[in-house]
Motif scaffolding. Structure first.
Motif, mmCIF file in Angstrom:
data_model
loop_
_atom_site.group_PDB
_atom_site.id
_atom_site.type_symbol
_atom_site.label_atom_id
_atom_site.label_comp_id
_atom_site.label_asym_id
_atom_site.label_seq_id
_atom_site.Cartn_x
_atom_site.Cartn_y
_atom_site.Cartn_z
ATOM 1 N N PHE A 56 6.875 0.444 -9.596
ATOM 2 C CA PHE A 56 6.306 -0.285 -8.463
ATOM 3 C C PHE A 56 7.423 -0.800 -7.573
ATOM 4 O O PHE A 56 8.231 -1.630 -7.975
ATOM 5 N N ASP A 57 7.454 -0.279 -6.368
ATOM 6 C CA ASP A 57 8.384 -0.735 -5.328
ATOM 7 C C ASP A 57 7.556 -1.547 -4.332
ATOM 8 O O ASP A 57 6.727 -0.987 -3.595
ATOM 9 N N HIS A 58 7.762 -2.855 -4.317
ATOM 10 C CA HIS A 58 6.888 -3.717 -3.514
ATOM 11 C C HIS A 58 7.027 -3.486 -2.012
ATOM 12 O O HIS A 58 6.156 -3.889 -1.242
ATOM 13 N N GLU A 59 8.107 -2.817 -1.584
ATOM 14 C CA GLU A 59 8.284 -2.548 -0.156
ATOM 15 C C GLU A 59 7.799 -1.146 0.239
ATOM 16 O O GLU A 59 7.826 -0.792 1.410
ATOM 17 N N SER A 60 7.361 -0.373 -0.737
ATOM 18 C CA SER A 60 6.950 1.001 -0.466
ATOM 19 C C SER A 60 5.637 1.052 0.312
ATOM 20 O O SER A 60 4.728 0.244 0.084
ATOM 21 N N TYR A 96 -0.852 -2.780 -2.004
ATOM 22 C CA TYR A 96 -0.881 -3.970 -1.159
ATOM 23 C C TYR A 96 -0.528 -3.665 0.297
ATOM 24 O O TYR A 96 -0.687 -4.516 1.170
ATOM 25 N N ALA A 97 -0.058 -2.445 0.539
ATOM 26 C CA ALA A 97 0.270 -2.037 1.908
ATOM 27 C C ALA A 97 -0.915 -1.338 2.574
ATOM 28 O O ALA A 97 -0.814 -0.885 3.709
ATOM 29 N N HIS A 148 -6.462 -1.433 -0.816
ATOM 30 C CA HIS A 148 -5.776 -1.885 -2.036
ATOM 31 C C HIS A 148 -6.005 -0.915 -3.195
ATOM 32 O O HIS A 148 -6.201 -1.331 -4.334
ATOM 33 N N GLU A 149 -5.957 0.376 -2.907
ATOM 34 C CA GLU A 149 -6.183 1.384 -3.934
ATOM 35 C C GLU A 149 -4.881 2.096 -4.288
ATOM 36 O O GLU A 149 -3.928 2.122 -3.506
#
Length: 214
Positions: free
Chosen positions: A73-77, A82-83, A87-88
């Motif tokens: 999981f790269d939170h900025e990807s 969440y982007a 939200h899937e």
């Protein structure tokens, strides 16, 4: 696919994760600040490793007799759930994963839906596998961050420790741990003079990280 080919095989990766988790326990008394962890999963056949950079990126590796699966999981990807408005999980990430390996991600500790990439390796595979995922131009799924979070040599780990833990562990001691030398109280003191060696050994033992000769 070159990134996948640069990854160690499951056995070598599992050994590296054990080594790095051991060094993290010795170097860092605060569990929540550790970068590498290695614990037995909810199933006795499964060992779970986690890499957490403390900035929102984390990677889970589950080793079992059925094979090995890695969820990153790269939170900025841009592939992060969440982007997206829905939200899937991004299409293609999990669709091709063998059911027996995918089921390993159902452990609550894994946070299955927090994912930007998934790769796996079954016992008879010759290389790591990845689903057919269309990554937008200019985007990243975090696989490169994961590969760069594994330190295949003592030198690479020492350089990481200097940056992350702001300490320089003795290269010769790190080399011994990478070469499976039984860890001793003297080694622990040399790696971290501020530690309590008996407490460290107890934690290593309870985590299943001590060799039989330690």
């Amino acid at each position: 696919m070159k990134m996948l080919d640069s990854l160690p095989g499951p056995n070598s990766l599992q050994k590296l994760m054990r080594i790095q988790a051991t060094l993290n326990i010795v170097l860092c008394q605060e569990e929540w600040l550790r970068y590498h962890r290695y614990v037995q999963g909810s199933n006795s056949d499964v060992w779970m490793a986690k890499i957490d950079n403390g900035s929102g990126n984390h990677f889970m590796i589950l080793f079992s007799s059925k094979g090995t699966i890695i969820k990153g999981f790269d939170h900025e990807s841009e592939l992060s759930p969440y982007a997206q408005d829905e939200h899937e999980v991004w299409p293609g990430i999990y669709e091709s994963v063998p059911h027996e390996l995918l089921s390993l991600l159902d452990d609550d500790a894994v946070e299955k839906n927090d994912v930007t990439f998934c790769i796996w390796h079954e016992p008879n595979d010759v290389r790591w596998q990845k689903g057919k995922v269309k990554i937008p131009k200019g985007a990243s799924d975090g696989l490169g961050i994961f590969v760069n979070s594994i330190f295949p040599t003592p030198k690479a780990f020492v350089e990481f420790a200097e940056d992350y833990f702001e300490t320089t562990p003795p290269m010769d001691i790190v080399e011994q741990i990478y070469n499976d030398f039984p860890i001793t109280t003297e080694m622990i003191q040399l790696l971290n003079p501020n530690s309590e060696p008996k407490e460290v050994l107890q934690e290593l033992e309870s985590s299943g990280l001590l060799s039989k000769d330690s």
